[in-house]
Design a protein around this motif. Structure first.
Motif, PDB file in Angstrom:
ATOM      1  N   GLU A  82       0.741  -1.206  -0.136  1.00  0.00           N
ATOM      2  CA  GLU A  82      -0.169   0.142  -0.252  1.00  0.00           C
ATOM      3  C   GLU A  82       0.901   1.072  -0.268  1.00  0.00           C
ATOM      4  OE1 GLU A  82      -0.213  -2.389   2.416  1.00  0.00           O
ATOM      5  OE2 GLU A  82      -1.906  -3.589   1.608  1.00  0.00           O
ATOM      6  N   GLY A  83       2.281   1.514   0.922  1.00  0.00           N
ATOM      7  CA  GLY A  83       2.916   2.349   0.679  1.00  0.00           C
ATOM      8  C   GLY A  83       4.315   2.149  -0.389  1.00  0.00           C
ATOM      9  N   ALA A  84       3.909   1.292  -0.573  1.00  0.00           N
ATOM     10  CA  ALA A  84       5.398   1.262  -2.112  1.00  0.00           C
ATOM     11  C   ALA A  84       5.213   2.118  -3.255  1.00  0.00           C
ATOM     12  CB  ALA A  84       5.630  -0.366  -2.360  1.00  0.00           C
ATOM     13  N   ARG A  85       4.099   2.576  -3.830  1.00  0.00           N
ATOM     14  CA  ARG A  85       4.485   3.792  -4.369  1.00  0.00           C
ATOM     15  C   ARG A  85       4.842   3.078  -6.044  1.00  0.00           C
ATOM     16  NH1 ARG A  85       4.951   6.702   0.332  1.00  0.00           N
ATOM     17  NH2 ARG A  85       7.617   6.817   0.138  1.00  0.00           N
ATOM     18  N   LEU A  86       3.741   2.715  -6.309  1.00  0.00           N
ATOM     19  CA  LEU A  86       4.748   2.053  -7.267  1.00  0.00           C
ATOM     20  C   LEU A  86       4.266   2.447  -8.263  1.00  0.00           C
ATOM     21  CD1 LEU A  86       6.340   0.297  -9.152  1.00  0.00           C
ATOM     22  CD2 LEU A  86       4.301  -1.722  -9.172  1.00  0.00           C
ATOM     23  N   ARG A  87       4.724   2.980  -9.746  1.00  0.00           N
ATOM     24  CA  ARG A  87       4.041   4.051 -10.408  1.00  0.00           C
ATOM     25  C   ARG A  87       4.109   3.392 -11.800  1.00  0.00           C
ATOM     26  NH1 ARG A  87       1.765   4.619  -6.426  1.00  0.00           N
ATOM     27  NH2 ARG A  87       1.637   7.198  -5.377  1.00  0.00           N
ATOM     28  N   LEU A  88       3.362   3.490 -12.423  1.00  0.00           N
ATOM     29  CA  LEU A  88       3.513   2.949 -13.990  1.00  0.00           C
ATOM     30  C   LEU A  88       2.916   4.532 -14.844  1.00  0.00           C
ATOM     31  CD1 LEU A  88       0.975   0.059 -13.819  1.00  0.00           C
ATOM     32  CD2 LEU A  88       3.214   0.083 -13.962  1.00  0.00           C
ATOM     33  N   HIS A  89       4.467   4.731 -15.907  1.00  0.00           N
ATOM     34  CA  HIS A  89       4.433   5.454 -16.818  1.00  0.00           C
ATOM     35  C   HIS A  89       3.598   5.197 -17.841  1.00  0.00           C
ATOM     36  CE1 HIS A  89       6.334   8.078 -20.161  1.00  0.00           C
ATOM     37  NE2 HIS A  89       5.524   9.411 -19.480  1.00  0.00           N
ATOM     38  N   HIS A  90       2.438   6.121 -18.012  1.00  0.00           N
ATOM     39  CA  HIS A  90       1.566   5.000 -19.596  1.00  0.00           C
ATOM     40  C   HIS A  90       1.227   6.304 -19.652  1.00  0.00           C
ATOM     41  CE1 HIS A  90      -1.793   2.626 -21.516  1.00  0.00           C
ATOM     42  NE2 HIS A  90      -0.582   2.755 -21.895  1.00  0.00           N
ATOM     43  N   LYS A  91       1.448   6.226 -21.557  1.00  0.00           N
ATOM     44  CA  LYS A  91       0.812   8.015 -21.899  1.00  0.00           C
ATOM     45  C   LYS A  91       0.918   8.646 -21.947  1.00  0.00           C
ATOM     46  CE  LYS A  91      -3.891   4.700 -24.086  1.00  0.00           C
ATOM     47  NZ  LYS A  91      -4.561   4.362 -24.270  1.00  0.00           N
ATOM     48  N   GLY A  92       1.999   8.824 -21.420  1.00  0.00           N
ATOM     49  CA  GLY A  92       2.639  10.786 -20.637  1.00  0.00           C
ATOM     50  C   GLY A  92       2.404  11.152 -19.789  1.00  0.00           C
ATOM     51  N   VAL A  93       1.932  10.100 -18.629  1.00  0.00           N
ATOM     52  CA  VAL A  93       1.235  10.640 -17.028  1.00  0.00           C
ATOM     53  C   VAL A  93       1.826   9.035 -16.740  1.00  0.00           C
ATOM     54  CG1 VAL A  93      -0.293  12.005 -17.966  1.00  0.00           C
ATOM     55  CG2 VAL A  93      -0.968   9.418 -17.686  1.00  0.00           C
ATOM     56  N   LEU A  94       1.381   9.591 -14.811  1.00  0.00           N
ATOM     57  CA  LEU A  94       2.050   8.165 -13.496  1.00  0.00           C
ATOM     58  C   LEU A  94       0.901   7.876 -13.748  1.00  0.00           C
ATOM     59  CD1 LEU A  94       4.643   9.253 -11.533  1.00  0.00           C
ATOM     60  CD2 LEU A  94       5.356   8.177 -13.949  1.00  0.00           C
ATOM     61  N   ARG A  95       0.789   6.744 -13.150  1.00  0.00           N
ATOM     62  CA  ARG A  95      -0.658   5.802 -13.142  1.00  0.00           C
ATOM     63  C   ARG A  95      -0.591   4.763 -11.750  1.00  0.00           C
ATOM     64  NH1 ARG A  95      -4.358   6.488 -17.505  1.00  0.00           N
ATOM     65  NH2 ARG A  95      -3.204   7.412 -19.092  1.00  0.00           N
ATOM     66  N   THR A  97      -1.992   1.606 -11.843  1.00  0.00           N
ATOM     67  CA  THR A  97      -2.506   0.350 -12.360  1.00  0.00           C
ATOM     68  C   THR A  97      -1.900   0.431 -13.337  1.00  0.00           C
ATOM     69  OG1 THR A  97      -4.844   1.138 -13.164  1.00  0.00           O
ATOM     70  CG2 THR A  97      -4.445   0.183 -10.970  1.00  0.00           C
ATOM     71  N   PRO A  98      -2.087  -0.918 -14.080  1.00  0.00           N
ATOM     72  CA  PRO A  98      -1.933  -0.902 -15.390  1.00  0.00           C
ATOM     73  C   PRO A  98      -3.080  -0.940 -16.279  1.00  0.00           C
ATOM     74  CG  PRO A  98      -1.864  -3.040 -14.637  1.00  0.00           C
ATOM     75  CD  PRO A  98      -1.882  -2.419 -13.702  1.00  0.00           C
ATOM     76  N   PRO A  99      -2.643  -1.555 -17.879  1.00  0.00           N
ATOM     77  CA  PRO A  99      -3.466  -0.688 -18.874  1.00  0.00           C
ATOM     78  C   PRO A  99      -5.349  -2.512 -18.374  1.00  0.00           C
ATOM     79  CG  PRO A  99      -2.123  -0.387 -19.584  1.00  0.00           C
ATOM     80  CD  PRO A  99      -1.560  -0.859 -18.335  1.00  0.00           C
ATOM     81  N   PHE A 100      -5.759  -2.360 -18.382  1.00  0.00           N
ATOM     82  CA  PHE A 100      -6.696  -3.847 -17.637  1.00  0.00           C
ATOM     83  C   PHE A 100      -6.583  -4.747 -18.895  1.00  0.00           C
ATOM     84  CE2 PHE A 100     -10.189  -6.405 -17.838  1.00  0.00           C
ATOM     85  CZ  PHE A 100     -10.112  -6.433 -16.493  1.00  0.00           C
ATOM     86  N   ALA A 101      -6.097  -5.019 -19.721  1.00  0.00           N
ATOM     87  CA  ALA A 101      -5.685  -5.465 -20.620  1.00  0.00           C
ATOM     88  C   ALA A 101      -4.473  -6.544 -20.624  1.00  0.00           C
ATOM     89  CB  ALA A 101      -6.342  -5.311 -22.247  1.00  0.00           C
ATOM     90  N   MET A 102      -3.651  -5.222 -20.010  1.00  0.00           N
ATOM     91  CA  MET A 102      -2.479  -5.745 -19.696  1.00  0.00           C
ATOM     92  C   MET A 102      -2.262  -7.636 -18.374  1.00  0.00           C
ATOM     93  SD  MET A 102       1.376  -3.679 -18.143  1.00  0.00           S
ATOM     94  CE  MET A 102       2.685  -4.880 -17.348  1.00  0.00           C
ATOM     95  N   LEU A 103      -3.378  -6.922 -18.219  1.00  0.00           N
ATOM     96  CA  LEU A 103      -3.409  -7.319 -16.591  1.00  0.00           C
ATOM     97  C   LEU A 103      -3.928  -9.702 -17.050  1.00  0.00           C
ATOM     98  CD1 LEU A 103      -5.784  -5.958 -14.107  1.00  0.00           C
ATOM     99  CD2 LEU A 103      -3.414  -6.332 -14.015  1.00  0.00           C
ATOM    100  N   LYS A 104      -4.238  -9.563 -18.503  1.00  0.00           N
ATOM    101  CA  LYS A 104      -4.090 -11.033 -19.209  1.00  0.00           C
ATOM    102  C   LYS A 104      -3.031 -12.266 -19.356  1.00  0.00           C
ATOM    103  CE  LYS A 104      -6.982 -13.024 -22.493  1.00  0.00           C
ATOM    104  NZ  LYS A 104      -8.063 -12.603 -23.584  1.00  0.00           N
ATOM    105  N   LEU A 105      -1.893 -10.735 -19.294  1.00  0.00           N
ATOM    106  CA  LEU A 105      -0.792 -11.365 -20.011  1.00  0.00           C
ATOM    107  C   LEU A 105      -0.179 -11.695 -18.077  1.00  0.00           C
ATOM    108  CD1 LEU A 105      -0.092  -8.784 -22.757  1.00  0.00           C
ATOM    109  CD2 LEU A 105      -0.691 -11.347 -23.034  1.00  0.00           C
ATOM    110  N   LEU A 106      -0.709 -11.334 -17.313  1.00  0.00           N
ATOM    111  CA  LEU A 106       0.735 -11.794 -16.070  1.00  0.00           C
ATOM    112  C   LEU A 106      -0.244 -12.346 -15.524  1.00  0.00           C
ATOM    113  CD1 LEU A 106       0.937  -7.733 -14.558  1.00  0.00           C
ATOM    114  CD2 LEU A 106       2.385  -9.337 -16.406  1.00  0.00           C
TER     115      LEU A 106
END
Length: 396
Positions: A82-95, A97-106
């Motif tokens: 909860e406090g790790a502050r993992l961020r994902l840079h997608h389409k120029g901004v920090l998010r 969570t990953p794109p929902f469809a990407m979860l299918k590949l995980l």
């Protein structure tokens, strides 16, 4: 009593030396530098940096090997999710969570053949069929944390999928020896010395020693090619910019940032191990793969843009900075149609054996060095190579 010579005092060389000495062999290790560790060295001084971001995954047989010998030592605790502050840079901004469809590949591997990534197709093609082009590209770029390659999507789908799933696994497999990787190397070196291994540093070897029994060449593949005068010892690796930055502490800084728009990764290593930088400072290490026609400066610029987003005001807070290029020093990558079995074999004939992270052995990142070293010693001592249930090295 067997006599075994090990050339190279990195992780692979120390693993080979310990394993051979435990079996009763008389072992000599030759290391060209004044310290052991190879690419697992940790810099001395106030900023204890590894050579690029390092993590020890706990999902392979190497972990059992280290644990059985008490070599893992204290681990730096990973920040709570909860406090790790993992961020994902997608389409120029920090998010968050990953794109929902990407979860299918995980998802974990299932019996359905459709979800088993093939060896002979590139990851981008296969993943696009599974989850669409946007998710496939994001997943390929995320996998770069465990691949260090400028275009992971062009590699074998099976190769990338394994690393993607292990890098994204929860709870995380990535573990961090407290004090940097040098602490692990020191424990391995002490174990070797206690077993009677003779270690010679500043001892560069230019030809294979004769009359000293089997030889384990535990160097980079480039060095092995020159030493053995064998032009067949080549395999594809990565080229990446390494960016190390120390900044004054500030609340709200991210723990890690993965770039999903292009391959790249930043991690604040002091989030789990405060011993790596002076009090009041944070140590950030990043790797940004460099394309064949790209300069290191361009990759560093990408790193700085990500720092701007994730570490507000970092430029004014910098206390120390370093940049470097790792060229062909990031482990093997497997193009479509190849697996680890197609890499240079462990057994080179005439009593010479290879160990390292670009050799025919399974695993992720440093695991290949451990596993190839175990196979090399097993073969050097005239034993069977470990079976599939042990290290999956039957074809090494």
């Amino acid at each position: 009593m067997h006599r075994i010579t090990v050339i190279g005092g990195g992780v692979a060389g120390l693993t080979a030396a310990i394993t051979a000495a435990e079996a009763g062999a008389k072992v000599t290790v030759y290391e060209a530098h004044h310290t052991l560790g190879g690419r697992a060295r940790t810099a001395e001084g106030p900023y204890r940096t590894n050579e690029g971001p390092h993590a020890l995954y706990n999902g392979g047989p190497h972990w059992t090997w280290l644990r059985q010998r008490g070599l893992i030592g204290p681990l730096a605790p990973i920040p709570p999710l909860e406090g790790a502050r993992l961020r994902l840079h997608h389409k120029g901004v920090l998010r968050r969570t990953p794109p929902f469809a990407m979860l299918k590949l995980l998802r974990r591997r299932t019996p359905r053949r459709a979800h088993q990534a093939p060896v002979d197709v590139d990851f981008m093609t296969w993943a696009t069929e599974q989850a669409g082009e946007e998710a496939a590209r994001a997943a390929a770029h995320y996998s770069a944390v465990a691949i260090f390659h400028h275009d992971p999507g062009s590699l074998s789908a099976a190769f990338v999928q394994e690393r993607l799933r292990r890098a994204a696994k929860l709870p995380p497999e990535a573990q961090y020896p407290r004090g940097g990787w040098a602490s692990l190397v020191d424990r391995m070196a002490a174990r070797a010395w206690n077993l009677g291994v003779r270690v010679e540093t500043l001892a560069r070897v230019d030809s294979v020693p004769e009359g000293r029994g089997p030889v384990v060449v535990a160097t980079s593949l480039d060095a092995a090619r020159r030493l053995l005068r064998d032009d067949s010892l080549t395999w594809t690796s990565g080229r990446t910019a390494l960016v190390d930055v120390a900044v004054r502490s500030r609340r709200g800084d991210a723990f890690a940032v993965s770039d999903l728009d292009a391959p790249g990764w930043l991690e604040r290593f002091t989030a789990q191990d405060r011993t790596l930088a002076p009090a009041g400072e944070q140590l950030i290490q990043g790797q940004f793969p460099i394309g064949p026609r790209e300069s290191r400066a361009a990759a560093v610029t990408r790193a700085e843009r990500l720092l701007d987003l994730a570490f507000e005001g970092w430029r004014e807070r910098v206390t120390w900075r370093r940049e470097a290029t790792a060229n062909g020093r990031t482990g093997a990558v497997d193009p479509p149609g190849t697996t680890w079995r197609d890499r240079p074999s462990v057994d080179r004939g005439d009593g010479v054996y290879l160990a390292g992270d670009q050799v025919a052995a399974p695993g992720v990142l440093s695991e290949v060095s451990f596993n190839s070293a175990l196979a090399a010693v097993s073969l050097a001592l005239g034993r069977r190579s470990p079976g599939p249930q042990e290290l999956d090295l039957k074809h090494a």
